[in-house]
Design a protein around this motif. Structure first.
Motif: not given
Length: 199
Positions: A65-73, A86-94
Motif C-alpha cells: 500500500n501507499q503510506v500517507n504519514m501524518l504529522a508526528n507519526q 512497496v511504497g511509496p511513503v509520503f512523509v509529513a512534519t515530525n
C-alpha cells in the motif's frame, strides 16, 4: 502537606502488522493486522502513532500500500528483520521512517505529499527499483536526517533534495548504486542551509 508535579511521557499508540498471520487482526502486538493498509487506516488521525511492521513471510503481500504519514507519526520495522514494503511513503512534519525495505515503488519511494515538511528522519531504509527518485524532498525545514540508507536502481536520482531555507541537514552513511541520473542532487537558493554532518 506539600505538592509535587509529576510529568508522565506516554508513547504514541502502536499499530502492528504481520503479513504471515491469517488476520484481519486488531493491530496489537499479540493480534497484528495482516495488511499494511489496515494499519495505515487505523493510524489516520492518531497523533504520535507508530506503524510497526514485522518481517512476516518475507514478501510484500499485504504490504504494497501507499503510506500517507501524518504529522508526528513513525513507520518502522519491528526488529532487525527488515520487512519488504512497496511504497511509496509520503512523509509529513515530525515523521520518521526506519528499518524497512521499499522495493518497486511506482514513483518516488519516499517523498512529501505537501511541502514544506520539518523534522524528517529516514534511517536504515533499503530502497530498490523505484519508479522515480529514491528519496525526493522539497523545502524540508528545521532538521533533515538521511542516515544509513541504501538506494539501488532508482529510475531517476538516488536522492533529490530541494533545500530552500532554514534547515540542518544530516546526510551520513548512505549508499547509492546505479541510479539512472545523479546519485544525489541538492539544489538550494538560500544561505541558511546548514550541513551539520555529511559523510
Amino acid at each position: 502537606n506539600s505538592t509535587a508535579t509529576v510529568t508522565v511521557n506516554v508513547a504514541g499508540q502502536q499499530f502492528f502488522v504481520d503479513n504471515s498471520v491469517a488476520g484481519p487482526g486488531t493491530g496489537t502486538q499479540a493480534d497484528p493486522f495482516s495488511t499494511l493498509g489496515a494499519a495505515v487506516a487505523a493510524a489516520a488521525g492518531v497523533n504520535g502513532a507508530e506503524i510497526v511492521v514485522k518481517r512476516g513471510d518475507g514478501t510484500s503481500t499485504g504490504l504494497n500500500n501507499q503510506v500517507n504519514m501524518l504529522a508526528n507519526q513513525t513507520l518502522r520495522a519491528f526488529d532487525a528483520n527488515r520487512p519488504r514494503l512497496v511504497g511509496p511513503v509520503f512523509v509529513a512534519t515530525n515523521t520518521r521512517v526506519e528499518g524497512i525495505e521499499l522495493a518497486g515503488a511506482p514513483s518516488d519511494a519516499i517523498a512529501a505529499a505537501v511541502a514544506p515538511v520539518s523534522n524528517v528522519t529516514v534511517r536504515n531504509v533499503l530502497i530498490s527499483n523505484s519508479g522515480g527518485h529514491g528519496i525526493a524532498l522539497t523545502d524540508p525545514t528545521t532538521t533533515l536526517r538521511l542516515e544509513g540508507n541504501t538506494i539501488t536502481n532508482a529510475s531517476a536520482r538516488g536522492m533529490q533534495l530541494q533545500l530552500v531555507d532554514n534547515v540542518n541537514v544530516f546526510l551520513t552513511n548512505n549508499t547509492i548504486t546505479s541510479p539512472q541520473l545523479d546519485g544525489i542532487l541538492c539544489n538550494t537558493t538560500s544561505s541558511n542551509v546548514n550541513w551539520t554532518e555529511v559523510g
